[in-house]
Design an enzyme around this catalytic site. Structure first.
Site, PDB file in Angstrom:
ATOM      1  N   LYS A 116       0.810  -1.220   0.000  1.00 13.42           N
ATOM      2  CA  LYS A 116       0.000   0.000   0.000  1.00 13.42           C
ATOM      3  C   LYS A 116       0.840   1.266   0.000  1.00 13.42           C
ATOM      4  O   LYS A 116       0.467   2.268  -0.606  1.00 13.42           O
ATOM      5  CB  LYS A 116      -0.942  -0.010   1.202  1.00 13.42           C
ATOM      6  CG  LYS A 116      -1.886  -1.221   1.258  1.00 13.42           C
ATOM      7  CD  LYS A 116      -2.763  -1.302   0.036  1.00 13.42           C
ATOM      8  CE  LYS A 116      -3.787  -2.419   0.132  1.00 13.42           C
ATOM      9  NZ  LYS A 116      -3.242  -3.761   0.062  1.00 13.42           N
ATOM     10  N   GLU A 199      -2.636   7.567   7.648  1.00  9.41           N
ATOM     11  CA  GLU A 199      -3.401   8.321   6.666  1.00  9.41           C
ATOM     12  C   GLU A 199      -4.497   9.089   7.387  1.00  9.41           C
ATOM     13  O   GLU A 199      -5.029   8.630   8.404  1.00  9.41           O
ATOM     14  CB  GLU A 199      -4.009   7.326   5.674  1.00  9.41           C
ATOM     15  CG  GLU A 199      -4.537   7.882   4.387  1.00  9.41           C
ATOM     16  CD  GLU A 199      -5.002   6.735   3.491  1.00  9.41           C
ATOM     17  OE1 GLU A 199      -4.254   6.365   2.562  1.00  9.41           O
ATOM     18  OE2 GLU A 199      -6.103   6.201   3.722  1.00  9.41           O
ATOM     19  N   HIS A 234     -14.936  -2.539   7.485  1.00  9.99           N
ATOM     20  CA  HIS A 234     -14.233  -2.415   6.216  1.00  9.99           C
ATOM     21  C   HIS A 234     -14.537  -3.558   5.246  1.00  9.99           C
ATOM     22  O   HIS A 234     -13.868  -3.693   4.226  1.00  9.99           O
ATOM     23  CB  HIS A 234     -12.714  -2.311   6.424  1.00  9.99           C
ATOM     24  CG  HIS A 234     -12.316  -1.253   7.408  1.00  9.99           C
ATOM     25  ND1 HIS A 234     -12.464   0.100   7.149  1.00  9.99           N
ATOM     26  CD2 HIS A 234     -11.789  -1.333   8.662  1.00  9.99           C
ATOM     27  CE1 HIS A 234     -12.035   0.795   8.187  1.00  9.99           C
ATOM     28  NE2 HIS A 234     -11.628  -0.041   9.115  1.00  9.99           N
ATOM     29  N   ARG A 291      -7.191  -7.858  -9.240  1.00  7.48           N
ATOM     30  CA  ARG A 291      -7.949  -9.090  -9.473  1.00  7.48           C
ATOM     31  C   ARG A 291      -9.378  -8.728  -9.835  1.00  7.48           C
ATOM     32  O   ARG A 291      -9.767  -7.572  -9.780  1.00  7.48           O
ATOM     33  CB  ARG A 291      -7.947  -9.946  -8.202  1.00  7.48           C
ATOM     34  CG  ARG A 291      -8.407  -9.144  -6.977  1.00  7.48           C
ATOM     35  CD  ARG A 291      -8.543  -9.977  -5.734  1.00  7.48           C
ATOM     36  NE  ARG A 291      -8.656  -9.177  -4.530  1.00  7.48           N
ATOM     37  CZ  ARG A 291      -9.725  -8.524  -4.125  1.00  7.48           C
ATOM     38  NH1 ARG A 291     -10.824  -8.534  -4.879  1.00  7.48           N
ATOM     39  NH2 ARG A 291      -9.735  -7.828  -3.008  1.00  7.48           N
TER      40      ARG A 291
END
Length: 450
Positions: A116, A199, A234, A291
């Site tokens: 990430k 973040e 999430h 994917r």
């Protein structure tokens, strides 16, 4: 085109790939664990090979067993579906070493986007907007200094994370150091990589993603956006396209950004660029999923494009059949994930034998499932039973059709519980109906705030 494709997965996505292969006149090979020996894909595929016992590490995550099955069957390509080995650069390299095509992006691209922090740095270089935060893993002291500068709340994320795991929201500085170290430990346990980054967290954001399709000849298109805002911890529960109530022109800007990001890294195949949408209409890059996505059917319903067939064609070296001008979005599609979980008990898995199964029908209703009456849902794998997808010309009609279809859906048996009625509650809520919801909708419902 390939002569034979091995399907390195299970459940509904394995069935989906087998059907795409049949329509393209490509032979398919199913691999299965012991409890999946009578599964739907075993019945549908042209061949089937047992690769191990129930434990995923000894079957579907066992790269050596999968590659041995490919060699034994003479498969010239492997479709990994989603989950399991689908985003493993090591597996992609192993396939390449054996002369087998893995249907997905190159291993090098997968590695750079799967990390990430690397993905954030790459997309910043490509000009995509990022939330304030780090583009590298930091030690706890540097991370806390950064968190104070960008302002709380922040979210701490595993660099190697995925699937909604390895993330912690921190509301204030007093908790930051402990939560940062705890997330590092969790990341190490889950992914074998303890690197995490920080973040800015947007508590009232929406989650909007863009589907891209790229070939190996420098061509790329996007197929519109999907709203995946309805989530729990999430994990996506409901997806729809187009994303409702977007400011004029925003969807096209997001689509162009995704295509620019894909071309910048040499992406091939289908991929999903995920963005957070702030209340003021600004959007920020989060990550790329290398994917096919669980929610791909909603895109297929509004575009008429078979994404799995496109995966196979592009991986075989074909140029894209579609230009951006060829892709039009018509109507509204909604997907609900029907999981074998008990919402009344904290969504704990609730597997067991399926004694009764009634799937809904009627116009513009699609059910992607691997389950039939008499099957036993094993406790070893993901709890997804089916994806219920509907289409209608307008959003309010699509919601009404989904509520009707959810009401018709029946799955019962000893120990089995599903999320069906909870999903109907979510879709019936005024915030969802008016598209005024955010990623906190489900948590607010469960906590009694709504």
């Amino acid at each position: 085109m390939f002569k034979k494709v091995l399907i390195a997965n299970r459940g509904e996505i394995a069935v989906r790939v087998a059907r795409a292969c049949r329509e393209l006149d490509v032979r398919s090979v199913a691999v299965y664990s012991t409890p999946d020996r009578d599964s739907a894909v075993v019945r549908l595929a042209d061949e089937a090979i047992r690769i191990g016992p129930a434990a995923p590490a000894k079957s579907y995550l066992n790269a050596a067993a999968v590659l041995e099955a490919a060699a034994q069957s003479g498969a010239d390509a492997i479709h990994p579906g989603y989950g399991f080995l689908s985003e493993s650069p090591d597996f992609a390299d192993a396939c390449l070493a054996q002369g087998i095509t893995l249907i997905g992006p190159p291993a090098s691209v997968m590695a750079r986007l799967g990390d990430k922090t690397s993905a954030r740095a790459l997309m910043r270089g490509a000009g995509l907007p990022l939330l304030p935060g780090s583009v590298e893993a930091l030690d706890p002291h540097a991370a806390e200094d950064l968190a104070r500068r960008i302002g709380f709340p922040v979210i701490v994320k595993a660099a190697a994370g995925g699937g909604g795991r390895g993330m912690t929201v921190v509301d204030d500085a007093d908790r930051f150091a402990d939560e940062y170290r705890r997330t590092q430990s969790t990341a190490q346990m889950l992914f074998g990589d303890g690197r995490v980054y920080v973040e800015k967290y947007l508590p009232k954001a929406r989650h909007v993603e863009v589907q891209v399709l790229c070939d190996g000849h420098g061509n790329a298109v996007h197929l519109g956006e999907r709203d995946c805002t309805v989530q729990r911890r999430h994990q996506k529960l409901v997806e729809e396209t187009p994303a409702p109530a977007l400011p004029e022109g925003l969807a096209e800007r997001m689509g162009r950004s995704a295509v620019e990001g894909a071309l910048a890294v040499g992406y091939t195949g289908v991929g999903t660029f995920e963005f957070l949408l702030a209340p003021d209409g600004s959007f920020y890059f989060m990550e790329v999923n290398c994917r096919i996505q669980v929610e791909h059917p909603v895109t297929e319903m509004v575009t008429g494009v078979d994404l799995v067939q496109q995966q196979l064609k592009v991986a075989a070296g074909n140029e894209l059949e579609l230009s951006q001008a060829d892709i039009g979005l018509r109507g509204v599609a909604i997907e609900c994930r029907i999981n074998a979980e008990d919402p009344a008990a904290g969504f704990v898995p609730a597997p067991g034998p399926v004694e009764r199964l009634v799937v809904p029908g009627g116009p513009f209703v699609r059910v992607d499932t691997h389950v039939r009456q008499g099957d036993v849902i094993p406790p070893h794998y993901d709890s997804l039973l089916a994806k219920l997808v509907v289409w209608a010309p307008r959003r309010e009609e699509a919601i009404a059709r989904m509520l009707r279809a959810l009401d018709e859906f029946e799955v019962s048996g000893p120990g089995i519980k599903t999320t069906r009625t909870f999903l109907a509650e979510v879709l019936s809520h005024p915030r969802f109906r008016t598209a005024e919801h955010s990623t906190s909708l489900v948590d607010d419902l469960l906590s009694g705030k709504l």
